[in-house]
Write a protein that holds these residues in place. Structure first.
Motif, PDB file in Angstrom:
ATOM      1  N   ASP A  61     -42.958 -30.642 -13.080  1.00 15.66           N
ATOM      2  CA  ASP A  61     -43.620 -31.513 -12.104  1.00 15.66           C
ATOM      3  C   ASP A  61     -42.632 -31.906 -11.001  1.00 15.66           C
ATOM      4  OD1 ASP A  61     -46.085 -32.366 -11.350  1.00 15.66           O
ATOM      5  OD2 ASP A  61     -45.975 -34.311 -12.351  1.00 15.66           O
ATOM      6  N   ALA A  62     -41.659 -31.022 -10.772  1.00 10.73           N
ATOM      7  CA  ALA A  62     -40.598 -31.306  -9.797  1.00 10.73           C
ATOM      8  C   ALA A  62     -40.775 -30.381  -8.595  1.00 10.73           C
ATOM      9  CB  ALA A  62     -39.237 -31.107 -10.452  1.00 10.73           C
ATOM     10  N   PHE A  63     -41.785 -30.625  -7.808  1.00  8.90           N
ATOM     11  CA  PHE A  63     -42.032 -29.746  -6.655  1.00  8.90           C
ATOM     12  C   PHE A  63     -40.795 -29.653  -5.772  1.00  8.90           C
ATOM     13  CE2 PHE A  63     -43.420 -28.821  -2.344  1.00  8.90           C
ATOM     14  CZ  PHE A  63     -44.132 -27.650  -2.562  1.00  8.90           C
ATOM     15  N   GLY A  64     -40.199 -30.809  -5.478  1.00  6.80           N
ATOM     16  CA  GLY A  64     -39.053 -30.874  -4.560  1.00  6.80           C
ATOM     17  C   GLY A  64     -37.824 -30.112  -5.047  1.00  6.80           C
ATOM     18  N   SER A  65     -37.814 -29.681  -6.323  1.00 12.34           N
ATOM     19  CA  SER A  65     -36.670 -28.931  -6.860  1.00 12.34           C
ATOM     20  C   SER A  65     -37.044 -27.501  -7.205  1.00 12.34           C
ATOM     21  CB  SER A  65     -36.148 -29.593  -8.138  1.00 12.34           C
ATOM     22  OG  SER A  65     -35.912 -30.955  -7.937  1.00 12.34           O
ATOM     23  N   SER A  66     -38.270 -27.110  -6.927  1.00 11.59           N
ATOM     24  CA  SER A  66     -38.755 -25.823  -7.432  1.00 11.59           C
ATOM     25  C   SER A  66     -38.398 -24.633  -6.553  1.00 11.59           C
ATOM     26  CB  SER A  66     -40.268 -25.883  -7.659  1.00 11.59           C
ATOM     27  OG  SER A  66     -40.530 -26.734  -8.746  1.00 11.59           O
ATOM     28  N   HIS A  67     -37.687 -24.890  -5.452  1.00 14.83           N
ATOM     29  CA  HIS A  67     -37.176 -23.754  -4.681  1.00 14.83           C
ATOM     30  C   HIS A  67     -35.851 -23.274  -5.284  1.00 14.83           C
ATOM     31  CE1 HIS A  67     -35.431 -27.355  -3.180  1.00 14.83           C
ATOM     32  NE2 HIS A  67     -34.810 -26.833  -2.140  1.00 14.83           N
ATOM     33  N   ARG A  68     -35.441 -23.934  -6.375  1.00 11.90           N
ATOM     34  CA  ARG A  68     -34.186 -23.538  -7.014  1.00 11.90           C
ATOM     35  C   ARG A  68     -34.468 -23.038  -8.420  1.00 11.90           C
ATOM     36  NH1 ARG A  68     -31.763 -28.247  -4.159  1.00 11.90           N
ATOM     37  NH2 ARG A  68     -31.098 -27.243  -2.218  1.00 11.90           N
ATOM     38  N   GLU A  69     -33.838 -21.906  -8.766  1.00  9.17           N
ATOM     39  CA  GLU A  69     -33.988 -21.355 -10.115  1.00  9.17           C
ATOM     40  C   GLU A  69     -32.874 -21.888 -10.989  1.00  9.17           C
ATOM     41  OE1 GLU A  69     -34.207 -17.276  -8.796  1.00  9.17           O
ATOM     42  OE2 GLU A  69     -35.927 -16.943 -10.095  1.00  9.17           O
ATOM     43  N   HIS A  70     -33.067 -23.073 -11.526  1.00  8.86           N
ATOM     44  CA  HIS A  70     -32.060 -23.669 -12.401  1.00  8.86           C
ATOM     45  C   HIS A  70     -32.536 -23.582 -13.847  1.00  8.86           C
ATOM     46  CE1 HIS A  70     -30.257 -26.269  -8.904  1.00  8.86           C
ATOM     47  NE2 HIS A  70     -30.131 -24.972  -8.716  1.00  8.86           N
ATOM     48  N   ILE A  86     -41.543 -31.325 -22.909  1.00  8.00           N
ATOM     49  CA  ILE A  86     -40.358 -31.565 -22.076  1.00  8.00           C
ATOM     50  C   ILE A  86     -40.779 -31.338 -20.633  1.00  8.00           C
ATOM     51  CG2 ILE A  86     -39.358 -29.201 -22.357  1.00  8.00           C
ATOM     52  CD1 ILE A  86     -36.577 -30.816 -22.495  1.00  8.00           C
ATOM     53  N   ILE A  87     -40.530 -32.333 -19.797  1.00  6.77           N
ATOM     54  CA  ILE A  87     -41.040 -32.286 -18.421  1.00  6.77           C
ATOM     55  C   ILE A  87     -39.885 -32.406 -17.430  1.00  6.77           C
ATOM     56  CG2 ILE A  87     -41.630 -34.774 -18.594  1.00  6.77           C
ATOM     57  CD1 ILE A  87     -43.800 -34.260 -16.474  1.00  6.77           C
ATOM     58  N   ARG A  88     -39.879 -31.516 -16.442  1.00  9.65           N
ATOM     59  CA  ARG A  88     -38.867 -31.599 -15.375  1.00  9.65           C
ATOM     60  C   ARG A  88     -39.477 -32.387 -14.230  1.00  9.65           C
ATOM     61  NH1 ARG A  88     -35.469 -31.907 -11.476  1.00  9.65           N
ATOM     62  NH2 ARG A  88     -33.724 -30.412 -11.303  1.00  9.65           N
ATOM     63  N   CYS A  89     -38.902 -33.541 -13.933  1.00 13.65           N
ATOM     64  CA  CYS A  89     -39.349 -34.352 -12.797  1.00 13.65           C
ATOM     65  C   CYS A  89     -38.289 -34.276 -11.701  1.00 13.65           C
ATOM     66  CB  CYS A  89     -39.531 -35.807 -13.223  1.00 13.65           C
ATOM     67  SG  CYS A  89     -40.818 -36.025 -14.462  1.00 13.65           S
ATOM     68  N   ASP A  90     -38.657 -34.727 -10.512  1.00 15.71           N
ATOM     69  CA  ASP A  90     -37.658 -34.862  -9.453  1.00 15.71           C
ATOM     70  C   ASP A  90     -37.431 -36.347  -9.236  1.00 15.71           C
ATOM     71  OD1 ASP A  90     -36.067 -34.944  -7.275  1.00 15.71           O
ATOM     72  OD2 ASP A  90     -37.331 -33.704  -5.987  1.00 15.71           O
ATOM     73  N   LEU A  91     -36.442 -36.875  -9.947  1.00 16.63           N
ATOM     74  CA  LEU A  91     -36.152 -38.313  -9.875  1.00 16.63           C
ATOM     75  C   LEU A  91     -34.875 -38.568  -9.082  1.00 16.63           C
ATOM     76  CD1 LEU A  91     -37.036 -39.141 -13.571  1.00 16.63           C
ATOM     77  CD2 LEU A  91     -38.401 -39.660 -11.551  1.00 16.63           C
ATOM     78  N   ASN A  92     -34.619 -37.669  -8.154  1.00 17.98           N
ATOM     79  CA  ASN A  92     -33.423 -37.762  -7.319  1.00 17.98           C
ATOM     80  C   ASN A  92     -33.673 -38.796  -6.214  1.00 17.98           C
ATOM     81  OD1 ASN A  92     -30.933 -37.064  -6.202  1.00 17.98           O
ATOM     82  ND2 ASN A  92     -31.852 -35.444  -4.952  1.00 17.98           N
TER      83      ASN A  92
END
Ligand code: ADP
Ligand code: MG
Length: 372
Positions: free
Chosen positions: A147-156, A15-21
């Motif tokens: 693999d979501a660098f752009g979202s990794s400042h958030r602890e979700h 399971i991979i977290r991407c930043d597809l925003n």
């Protein structure tokens, strides 16, 4: 921190977290860069015969009505075209039925779940890092990749909490960001100059406070410049400025403490009684001296052709210097791309807020959850 090369992924469910925003304009994807950035890791997973389950957020979900606008379906279609491989979109990201569907796919399938922030409609479960939700997503796979660098400042739940329930590692995109941003953390080249522009000083003030002790010069533009100018009693007419008197006071104190570092140009372009762009001439001598330069935020309202000169001049000027230049930020990178300058700098970071927090703190909150 483990990266994708450190773990055995062969024949695993990942399971991979991407930043597809991705940015949208009139119902279509206006810039696919964020999708392109994920391809490396996804192809590597396919080559390892993995079953891939993609998680991402998309836009802000505050009301039920926001769901239609921010369904990831359109992104799944685009990703499938780019991968030249089927991407199975599931129009939910939670529940028994969803798990049944996910479980029914064999290895070497790519599955994309619906927008993780749909789970924010009840109790902000994703954004507040609910462990039940993190556990559910973890139940779909054997390994978690961030693999979501752009979202990794958030602890979700999808960026942080899930790490508690699965072996975890970062993907190629995060690895590349960390490696390339290193010079801004262990500053090995000086003078180190930061240009910071952009609209809202409130967003960037905490970062500015952390970066000032580290940098040699801080050159300012945009709404941040306006607010600093106001703080030192310079007339800024009706320009964009913070309305918060406490922030103005704080800026004044910062200016007094770092008078030799904070450089405020008074050479700006006023239109309709507002400062909308700057002339970067006065900043050149600091840039010339520098060996390391970081740029975040545009000097002016570059979206309007009348006020894009400061942005263009700055981005063109730094590419002619010998200094190592790193650029980051959503709008700043879109200006870089508009000008076809992506390959002219040492590194162009894919993150906005995450890049700033990373260089200020030397880490990101969600990355602290990844297996050591
Ligand atoms: P990034 O997304 O790269 O971090 P920001 O969002 O902080 O950058 O800054 C870019 C935005 O700042 C642009 O939308 C631009 O129009 C705005 N901006 C720059 N200068 C001004 C100004 N003088 N007045 C109002 N807005 C400005
Ligand atoms: Mg922006």
């Amino acid at each position: 921190m483990k990266n994708i090369k450190d773990i055995d992924l062969k024949n695993k469910r990942v399971i991979i977290r991407c930043d597809l925003n991705v940015p949208m304009s009139s119902g279509t994807i206006s810039d696919s860069n964020r999708i392109i950035k994920c391809l490396n890791t996804l192809k590597y997973l396919l080559s390892n015969n993995c079953k891939i389950i993609i998680l991402s957020h998309f836009g802000r979900i505050k009301h039920e009505e926001d769901k239609e606008k921010y369904s990831l379906k359109i992104v799944a279609k685009k990703l499938s075209e780019m991968m030249e491989y089927p991407v199975h979109f599931i129009n939910s990201c939670y529940g028994n039925k969803t798990k049944e569907i996910v479980d029914s796919y064999p290895l070497k399938s790519i599955i994309m779940l619906e927008n993780t922030r749909f789970m924010d409609l009840v109790d902000k479960q994703e954004s507040h890092n609910y462990s039940e939700l993190a556990k559910y997503w973890a139940s779909l796979a054997d390994i978690y990749i961030n693999d979501a660098f752009g979202s990794s400042h958030r602890e979700h739940a999808s960026t942080a909490g899930i790490c508690k329930y699965l072996p975890s590692a970062v993907g190629y995109l995060v690895k590349e960001e960390i490696e390339n941003l290193k010079p801004l953390i262990n500053i090995d080249k000086r003078p180190f100059t930061i240009f910071m522009g952009g609209a809202k000083v409130e967003d960037k003030l905490p970062i500015i406070k952390k970066l000032l002790p580290k940098c040699d010069y801080l050159l300012l533009g945009g709404g941040i410049l306006n607010s600093f100018l106001k703080a030192i009693n310079i007339e800024i007419y009706d320009s964009l400025v913070t309305e918060d008197p406490l922030i103005i006071r704080e800026l004044k104190e910062l200016y007094i403490s770092y008078e030799n570092k904070i450089i405020l140009t008074k050479n700006y372009i006023v239109d309709d009684n507002k400062i909308l762009d700057i002339n970067i001439e006065g900043y050149k001598k600091y840039l010339n001296e520098s060996n390391l330069i970081f740029i975040n935020g545009t000097p002016g309202v570059f979206e309007n052709d009348k006020f894009k000169k400061g942005t263009e001049d700055l981005l063109n000027y730094v590419k002619t210097l010998d200094a190592e230049v790193i650029v980051g930020g959503g709008d700043t990178v879109s200006a870089v791309k508009k000008m076809n300058l992506e390959n002219e700098y040492k590194f162009v970071s894919s993150g906005g807020g995450a890049t700033l927090e990373y260089i200020a703190d030397g880490t990101l909150k969600a990355l602290e959850w990844i297996d050591k």
